[in-house]
Design an enzyme around this catalytic site. Structure first.
Site, PDB file in Angstrom:
ATOM      1  N   HIS A   1      -4.978  39.284  30.769  1.00 24.74           N
ATOM      2  CA  HIS A   1      -4.606  40.349  30.247  1.00 24.74           C
ATOM      3  C   HIS A   1      -4.501  41.486  31.141  1.00 24.74           C
ATOM      4  O   HIS A   1      -3.816  42.527  30.376  1.00 24.74           O
ATOM      5  CB  HIS A   1      -4.072  39.719  29.217  1.00 24.74           C
ATOM      6  CG  HIS A   1      -3.715  38.826  28.226  1.00 24.74           C
ATOM      7  ND1 HIS A   1      -2.645  37.953  28.717  1.00 24.74           N
ATOM      8  CD2 HIS A   1      -5.026  37.657  27.607  1.00 24.74           C
ATOM      9  CE1 HIS A   1      -2.762  36.701  27.826  1.00 24.74           C
ATOM     10  NE2 HIS A   1      -3.869  36.423  27.547  1.00 24.74           N
TER      11      HIS A   1
ATOM     12  N   HIS B   1     -10.816  48.655  27.923  1.00 24.63           N
ATOM     13  CA  HIS B   1      -9.406  47.364  28.658  1.00 24.63           C
ATOM     14  C   HIS B   1      -8.585  48.531  28.985  1.00 24.63           C
ATOM     15  O   HIS B   1      -8.371  49.601  29.055  1.00 24.63           O
ATOM     16  CB  HIS B   1      -9.490  46.078  28.016  1.00 24.63           C
ATOM     17  CG  HIS B   1      -8.814  46.458  26.683  1.00 24.63           C
ATOM     18  ND1 HIS B   1      -8.800  46.304  25.613  1.00 24.63           N
ATOM     19  CD2 HIS B   1      -7.490  46.523  26.605  1.00 24.63           C
ATOM     20  CE1 HIS B   1      -8.364  46.996  24.989  1.00 24.63           C
ATOM     21  NE2 HIS B   1      -6.967  46.862  25.288  1.00 24.63           N
TER      22      HIS B   1
ATOM     23  N   HIS C   1      -4.182  49.483  30.792  1.00 22.62           N
ATOM     24  CA  HIS C   1      -2.573  48.854  30.959  1.00 22.62           C
ATOM     25  C   HIS C   1      -2.238  49.650  31.799  1.00 22.62           C
ATOM     26  O   HIS C   1      -2.301  50.663  31.690  1.00 22.62           O
ATOM     27  CB  HIS C   1      -2.414  48.926  29.227  1.00 22.62           C
ATOM     28  CG  HIS C   1      -2.865  48.530  28.037  1.00 22.62           C
ATOM     29  ND1 HIS C   1      -2.301  46.658  27.200  1.00 22.62           N
ATOM     30  CD2 HIS C   1      -3.728  47.860  27.211  1.00 22.62           C
ATOM     31  CE1 HIS C   1      -2.794  46.249  26.897  1.00 22.62           C
ATOM     32  NE2 HIS C   1      -4.317  47.627  26.177  1.00 22.62           N
TER      33      HIS C   1
ATOM     34  N   GLU D   1       0.650  52.611  26.937  1.00 22.87           N
ATOM     35  CA  GLU D   1       1.617  51.506  25.918  1.00 22.87           C
ATOM     36  C   GLU D   1       1.608  52.760  25.097  1.00 22.87           C
ATOM     37  O   GLU D   1       3.101  52.675  24.394  1.00 22.87           O
ATOM     38  CB  GLU D   1      -0.017  51.153  24.965  1.00 22.87           C
ATOM     39  CG  GLU D   1       0.289  49.743  26.335  1.00 22.87           C
ATOM     40  CD  GLU D   1      -0.316  48.203  25.151  1.00 22.87           C
ATOM     41  OE1 GLU D   1      -0.126  47.504  25.078  1.00 22.87           O
ATOM     42  OE2 GLU D   1      -1.245  49.062  24.726  1.00 22.87           O
TER      43      GLU D   1
ATOM     44  N   HIS E   1      -8.768  52.010  26.707  1.00 23.44           N
ATOM     45  CA  HIS E   1      -8.409  51.598  25.198  1.00 23.44           C
ATOM     46  C   HIS E   1      -9.734  50.898  25.082  1.00 23.44           C
ATOM     47  O   HIS E   1     -10.809  49.910  25.845  1.00 23.44           O
ATOM     48  CB  HIS E   1      -7.942  49.998  24.651  1.00 23.44           C
ATOM     49  CG  HIS E   1      -6.582  50.044  24.077  1.00 23.44           C
ATOM     50  ND1 HIS E   1      -5.325  49.964  24.217  1.00 23.44           N
ATOM     51  CD2 HIS E   1      -5.761  51.915  24.243  1.00 23.44           C
ATOM     52  CE1 HIS E   1      -4.063  49.998  24.265  1.00 23.44           C
ATOM     53  NE2 HIS E   1      -4.942  51.436  24.298  1.00 23.44           N
TER      54      HIS E   1
ATOM     55  N   THR F   1      -2.464  46.174  20.378  1.00 20.39           N
ATOM     56  CA  THR F   1      -1.196  46.032  20.904  1.00 20.39           C
ATOM     57  C   THR F   1      -0.836  44.219  21.568  1.00 20.39           C
ATOM     58  O   THR F   1      -0.207  44.246  21.937  1.00 20.39           O
ATOM     59  CB  THR F   1      -0.523  47.256  21.931  1.00 20.39           C
ATOM     60  OG1 THR F   1      -2.624  47.314  22.716  1.00 20.39           O
ATOM     61  CG2 THR F   1      -1.441  48.398  21.068  1.00 20.39           C
ATOM     62  N   THR F   2      -1.798  43.599  21.400  1.00 18.72           N
ATOM     63  CA  THR F   2      -1.720  42.294  22.253  1.00 18.72           C
ATOM     64  C   THR F   2      -1.928  41.597  20.663  1.00 18.72           C
ATOM     65  O   THR F   2      -2.054  41.950  19.710  1.00 18.72           O
ATOM     66  CB  THR F   2      -3.116  41.811  23.143  1.00 18.72           C
ATOM     67  OG1 THR F   2      -4.034  42.063  22.750  1.00 18.72           O
ATOM     68  CG2 THR F   2      -2.393  42.677  24.177  1.00 18.72           C
TER      69      THR F   2
END
Length: 354
Positions: A160, A191, A193, A203, A216, A297-298
């Site tokens: 992801h 990680h 995004h 995000e 993040h 957020t996941t």
């Protein structure tokens, strides 16, 4: 009429916090302000199925922030969160999710009910409506051991995102404290995004604007012993968010991206890289940031996160973003984008330190 969502919290600290099952209509997430609703972008969405910080003059007063966080999150406790299934019985999420039409954010609530609750992340930060703390000195935000060199840094493809983890000598793992967080929070991972093009990817939004990259930095509450155990606690995580603008080459980030070709697929073995200090990639800060209480957020989207969003953008080059878009998902498709649309604030307060 929507069914009422009932929260049952037993008085004893050892009692679990149980969320009962509700119908899909109540858990349907909202995507106000999302670019995915705009003409043209929806088609692309559907088709891709897949240093220690020294005390500064401007700091938080402990009581003010403690009251602020408690009013939103509730008094910190060791209560365990139990995930509800469709029948109301606890269940273990499968962990399978994506960003396409069949498995994307608009579908997450079906298997991960928390994804449809009311204190979700990310959000669009409206600076004009953010609350400001008093200006007298009392307590500060501290980054501890961010200048400590790790003994090991590892890069992997989670299916992801691109993920960075590390190992440190005893007592040297980076932590964050202060801000009335009720204890230290230990570094767990970094990680990223990103989006399909340089006009999107972050995000969180600020004043309705989306950035091309968001990083993040995840921390778990040290007293809970591990990231997995902290996932069960209402005050389990603190995530520091760094936003990025397109600009010059980011040299600390390049140390991670240079091995992205070795972890293209989720099944690729993790790769060790030359260790470097976290404060080189994620510089500590003490001003110009926002704080609010939200969620992962996941999936499973648990509402256990205190978010600290750095409003001073970092820089990344377009070429570096292309390296991220070359990664593959668990489903075997390219990881062109991996960001969740912004969620409704639903009456929550955002605090900003200018």
């Amino acid at each position: 009429m929507l069914k009422a969502l009932v929260f049952v919290l037993y008085a004893a600290s050892a009692s679990p916090l149980v969320f009962p099952a509700v119908d899909d209509q109540l858990f349907r997430p909202e995507y106000s302000g999302s670019r995915f609703a705009r003409e043209g972008r929806q088609k692309r969405w559907m088709s891709e199925s897949s240093r220690r910080l020294r005390r500064q003059n401007f700091v938080f007063p402990t009581k003010e922030i403690e009251d602020f966080l408690t009013s939103i999150r509730g008094k910190p406790s060791s209560d365990t969160i139990v995930f509800p299934g469709p029948s109301g019985k606890p269940f273990v999420p499968s962990g399978e999710f994506g960003y396409g039409s069949e498995d994307g954010p608009s579908t997450w609530f079906r298997e991960f009910p928390f994804c449809g609750l009311k204190r979700q992340s990310p959000i669009d930060i409206d600076l004009s409506r953010a609350r400001r703390p008093p200006s007298h000195e009392d307590s500060a935000l501290f980054f501890n051991n961010y200048d400590a060199l790790p003994s090991r840094l590892t890069v992997m493809n989670s299916g992801h995102s691109l993920r960075l983890t590390g190992e440190w000598a005893a007592g040297k793992r980076p932590t964050i404290s202060g801000l009335a967080l009720h204890g230290d929070y230990s570094f767990s991972e970094i990680h990223f995004h990103w989006g399909e093009d340089d006009g999107e990817g972050s995000e969180h939004m600020v004043q309705g604007r989306r950035f091309p990259l968001e990083m993040h930095e995840v921390h778990y509450k040290t007293e809970y012993g591990s990231f997995n155990e902290s996932l069960k606690k209402r005050d389990g995580l603190v995530v520091i968010s760094y936003l990025f603008n397109i600009g010059k080459h980011n040299h600390p980030l390049s140390r991670i991206l240079k091995v992205s070709g070795d972890v293209v697929r989720p099944e690729s073995p993790a790769v060790d890289i030359d260790p470097f200090r976290l404060d080189e990639l994620a510089p500590p800060f003490g001003r110009n940031y926002a704080v609010y209480v939200g969620s992962l957020t996941t999936p499973p989207c648990t509402e256990i996160v205190t978010w600290i969003v750095n409003l001073e953008p970092q820089h990344v080059s377009s070429e570096q973003l292309q390296n991220l878009r070359g990664l593959m998902r668990s489903a075997g498709t390219r990881m062109l984008f991996n960001f969740r649309p912004v969620q409704s604030l639903n009456g929550r307060t955002v605090m900003r330190v200018p």
